[in-house]
Motif scaffolding. Structure first.
Motif, short mmCIF file in Angstrom:
data_model
loop_
_atom_site.label_atom_id
_atom_site.label_comp_id
_atom_site.label_asym_id
_atom_site.label_seq_id
_atom_site.Cartn_x
_atom_site.Cartn_y
_atom_site.Cartn_z
N GLN A 156 -86.36 -12.21 9.66
CA GLN A 156 -87.22 -13.09 8.88
C GLN A 156 -86.49 -14.39 8.59
OE1 GLN A 156 -87.44 -9.88 6.10
NE2 GLN A 156 -86.37 -11.05 4.52
N ALA A 191 -88.73 -12.28 16.80
CA ALA A 191 -87.62 -11.55 16.19
C ALA A 191 -86.29 -12.07 16.69
CB ALA A 191 -87.76 -10.05 16.51
N GLN A 208 -95.01 -1.68 11.79
CA GLN A 208 -94.35 -1.21 13.01
C GLN A 208 -95.31 -0.42 13.89
OE1 GLN A 208 -90.21 -0.06 12.55
NE2 GLN A 208 -90.66 1.88 13.54
N SER A 261 -90.62 -11.23 11.95
CA SER A 261 -91.09 -10.22 12.90
C SER A 261 -92.38 -9.59 12.42
CB SER A 261 -90.03 -9.14 13.07
OG SER A 261 -88.80 -9.67 13.50
N ASN A 280 -85.89 -6.12 12.63
CA ASN A 280 -86.85 -6.84 11.81
C ASN A 280 -86.15 -8.06 11.22
OD1 ASN A 280 -88.96 -7.59 10.13
ND2 ASN A 280 -89.45 -5.48 9.57
N SER A 328 -98.11 -8.79 6.70
CA SER A 328 -97.52 -8.62 8.02
C SER A 328 -98.24 -7.50 8.75
CB SER A 328 -96.02 -8.29 7.92
OG SER A 328 -95.84 -6.98 7.43
N GLU A 337 -86.71 1.94 10.92
CA GLU A 337 -87.15 0.55 11.07
C GLU A 337 -86.59 -0.05 12.36
OE1 GLU A 337 -87.43 -3.44 8.26
OE2 GLU A 337 -85.74 -2.06 8.00
#
Length: 733
Positions: free
Chosen positions: A726, A7, A245, A211, A724, A242, A721
């Protein structure tokens, strides 16, 4: 955790969808103006094939075309015709493909976060298998390519559209039943698929990592299938997945969508669009208990990766397929006919162990089990004639239409108890007793609607009137109790609005619109002496506002105040099996938005809303309705210099406090929060001509990894969230 280093690493790298580079070329294309230009597409909520041409807000006769893509200042959801937003007497937010790419959007939940009036992430960041948010305090339906995405009675067999398929999103605010039939007082969300364009050859491929072990491969290829361009195609697909969380849970998805357009730029065109999507698993629908998240328990607070289910029992599989057609015929430059239809099939197999939100002891969380096998078959059609006539100084844009919706659903549902879970030392993989069947039913619903609309223009004055009549029927057979229920209703809805467009770009307006929604329940009007099926709830809105578009630019500012009332709402009568239709909900608020996409290499999205949503039957706000939101996102691309082609930007999102219901200790209030996002991207061709078409970029949500509760529903809460990030490398042509 193993994703933490990744991340942090990808924050400094880049993410870009494969169409970003192409989108920049399309949207940067010079506007083509012509007094003889005409609309070539089918209108409505969908993206039409080919180049669309829409009137420029600051001129009377000129029109503008953005190659393969509508301008961000034009929308069709409010009137089912492409109309400049500055001439539309209702609040509409447009989220373009370019904005989604810049922000790294991966779901509809993420896409709408920067729109005014949104109560975002009603299931936090964990239950991502459904898109759950509120608009002006109400949950709203979703339309895809002009046709409603119908949900099952319990909502488990509900399609989820992967945003990689979308060309744009429009958020229409306020009642819209006058054109769409049954709908929410809050409005609707209109999605437009990517369809074949006029370009001879185009496409893109991208690979993404991020992440929580995120991976994505996206491809989008299209062009002419014949030498003369009379047949055009586009095929796009994704394979992604993915971890979530939550500990030990994850998601996977495979989706493909082929599209073909026959007829080229001729007066008669037919577009066929297919889609198949398979989600072999999709994270968890779990939560965290209120005591231990929103408020501290004796042991403190639970971590954000706490999982209340059981990995050996967790299952979610969804298959969805659809075939859509869009047919358009232009009789001449003034009159046209459009027909569109879709058949879709959605099936869901779901079972889980879930928290009851309460404790059997200070650290033992009570749990239950639930499972369902649900399947839906849906049909939807919309047919409309449109034309232009003049009566003296008045120019009319006329539309008359007929639409039909049909939905058949069946469900076998199970419910039971599960062993408690020690929240400080959770043990998964325990024996779970198979729950018993508690529901076995099928339903059949139909809606017929006829509607008409007249958009009048007298100089700079715009008047719009819409009128519709709907007939709705529903039957449900419950096989365990051996019961059957029938419901039928007819409802007239309408809309009236006026707007005046000053030559310097200012447009004050006022509008009044209505809506209806069928509801299930047994009602008595005489204290239980007799009962009947519930009538639909009714909605109405008065909205007034002002819009300003700087002439000749895509810079648009809007401000609006609104008052919404929903009546005929069911209110349960204690100690009886019936309700009354005495409930009333009202939503009052103010919204402001600013959109620039893109002007002088700058993109700006700003929003602010303040609202009060009140349920008269309880004397409290609607559960999970917020007090408002505010956001700002800006992104700038360097036009020259040593870092030419580098784009950078970021944003912040503020969510005001949200009412989460009432428990024994009092009202549940989720505090306000602010989180920050960031984005980078770079055109790699600036490094070397041999890298033409290659791009790289990055996006990160919750940049500073703020720990917050996003939503609660009485004793159930959901964390927001986590950070996160990418990164993607993409090639487009």
């Amino acid at each position: 955790m193993k994703h933490s280093g990744l991340a942090c690493l990808v924050v400094g790298l880049s993410f870009a969808a494969p169409s970003v580079h192409a989108a920049e070329k399309e949207e940067a294309a010079p506007a083509l103006r012509s007094s003889e230009a005409k609309l070539k597409a089918g209108g409505g909520v969908s993206a039409a094939h080919g180049a669309k041409q829409a009137p420029v807000a600051s001129t009377d006769d000129e029109q503008v075309m953005v190659r393969g893509r509508r301008a961000s200042t034009v929308a069709s959801s409010a009137t089912k015709t492409d109309t400049p937003l500055v001439d539309t007497a209702q609040s509409v937010t447009v989220i373009t493909r370019n904005e989604m790419d810049v922000r790294g959007v991966l779901s509809l939940n993420q896409a709408v976060r920067y729109a005014a009036g949104i109560t975002q992430d009603q299931r936090g960041s964990t239950a991502t298998r459904y898109d759950m948010f509120a608009l002006r305090g109400f949950s709203v339906p979703t339309f895809l390519d002009g046709l409603k995405l119908q949900a099952s009675p319990t909502g488990y067999a509900t399609a989820q559209t992967d945003t990689s398929r979308l060309d744009r999103i429009e958020i229409l605010k306020g009642p819209a039943s006058a054109l769409y039939g049954q709908s929410s007082p809050g409005g609707l969300v209109a999605l437009s698929s990517k369809l074949p364009t006029e370009a001879r050859s185009y496409g893109g491929v991208a690979a993404t990592g991020g992440s929580f072990d995120l991976y994505r491969v996206d491809a989008d290829v299209g062009g002419w299938a014949t030498d003369n361009g009379m047949v055009r195609y586009r095929i796009y697909g994704t394979a992604n997945g993915s971890h979530s969380q939550l500990t030990k849970t994850g998601s996977r998805r495979f989706s493909i969508s082929p599209a073909f357009t026959f007829g080229g730029d001729g007066p008669t065109t037919l577009t066929l669009l297919g889609n198949y999507q398979y989600d072999p698993t999709n994270a968890s629908y779990g939560s965290v208990p209120r005591v231990g998240s929103l408020v501290s328990a004796p042991y403190g607070k639970l971590p954000r990766d706490f999982y209340d289910g059981d990995t050996g029992y967790e299952q979610f599989k969804r298959k969805q397929g659809a075939i859509t057609y869009i047919f358009t015929h232009h009789f001449d430059k003034d009159w046209s006919f459009t027909s569109r239809g879709r058949y879709d099939d959605v099936s869901t197999a779901y079972q889980s162990v879930y928290s009851l939100g309460t404790y059997a002891s200070p650290t033992e969380l009570e749990r239950g089990t639930f499972g369902t096998n649900e399947r839906m078959h849906n049909l939807a059609f919309d047919n409309q004639f449109r034309g232009h006539v003049n009566t003296g100084p008045v120019h009319h844009t006329l539309m008359a239409g007929f639409d039909y919706q049909q939905s058949t659903a069946s469900e076998l549902a199970r419910s039971g108890s599960a062993p408690t879970l020690n929240v400080l030392n959770p043990v998964y993989g325990v024996a779970i007793t198979t729950p018993g069947v508690y529901a076995n039913y099928d339903t059949h619903q139909q809606q017929y609607g006829v509607y008409a609309q007249d958009e009048l223009r007298i100089g700079s004055l715009y008047l719009t009137g819409s009128l519709r009549n709907d007939w709705y029927t529903a039957q449900q057979n419950e096989y365990i109790g051996g019961s059957a229920t029938d419901q039928s209703a007819s409802q007239i809805t309408f809309r009236a609005s006026g707007l005046y467009h000053f030559k310097f770009g200012l447009s004050p307006y006022i509008s009044y619109s209505t809506s209806f929604q069928p509801q299930s329940g047994i009602v008595s009007d005489n204290g239980g002496l007799s009962t009947r099926q519930a009538n639909p709830s009714l909605g109405k809105q008065l909205e007034g506002g002002v819009k300003y578009q700087i002439p000749g630019t895509p810079v648009l500012l809007t401000a609006a105040g609104f008052h919404i009332e929903q009546t005929n709402v069911l209110v349960s009568v204690p100690n009886t099996a019936y309700s009354t239709e005495s409930g009333k909900v009202h939503s009052d608020g103010f919204e402001f938005e600013a959109h620039v996409d893109v002007y002088k290499n700058l993109m700006v999205v700003a929003a602010f809303s303040s609202q009060s949503v009140h349920d008269d039957s309880t004397g409290k706000p609607l559960v999970q309705s917020g007090k408002g939101n505010a956001s700002l996102f800006a992104f700038y691309t360097m036009p020259s210099g040593p870092v030419k082609g580098l784009g950078f930007g970021g944003g912040l999102r503020y969510s005001a406090k949200v009412y989460g219901g009432t428990v024994a200790s009092g009202d549940v209030t989720v505090p306000s929060y602010v989180v920050f996002d960031g984005s980078l991207r770079y055109d790699l061709s600036q490094l070397s001509p041999s890298l033409k078409g290659w791009s790289a970029a990055a996006s990160v949500r919750n940049l500073f990894d703020k720990n917050y509760v996003a939503s609660c529903y009485t004793e159930w809460c959901w964390y927001g969230e986590r950070r996160n990030a990418q990164a993607t490398i993409g090639y487009s042509w």
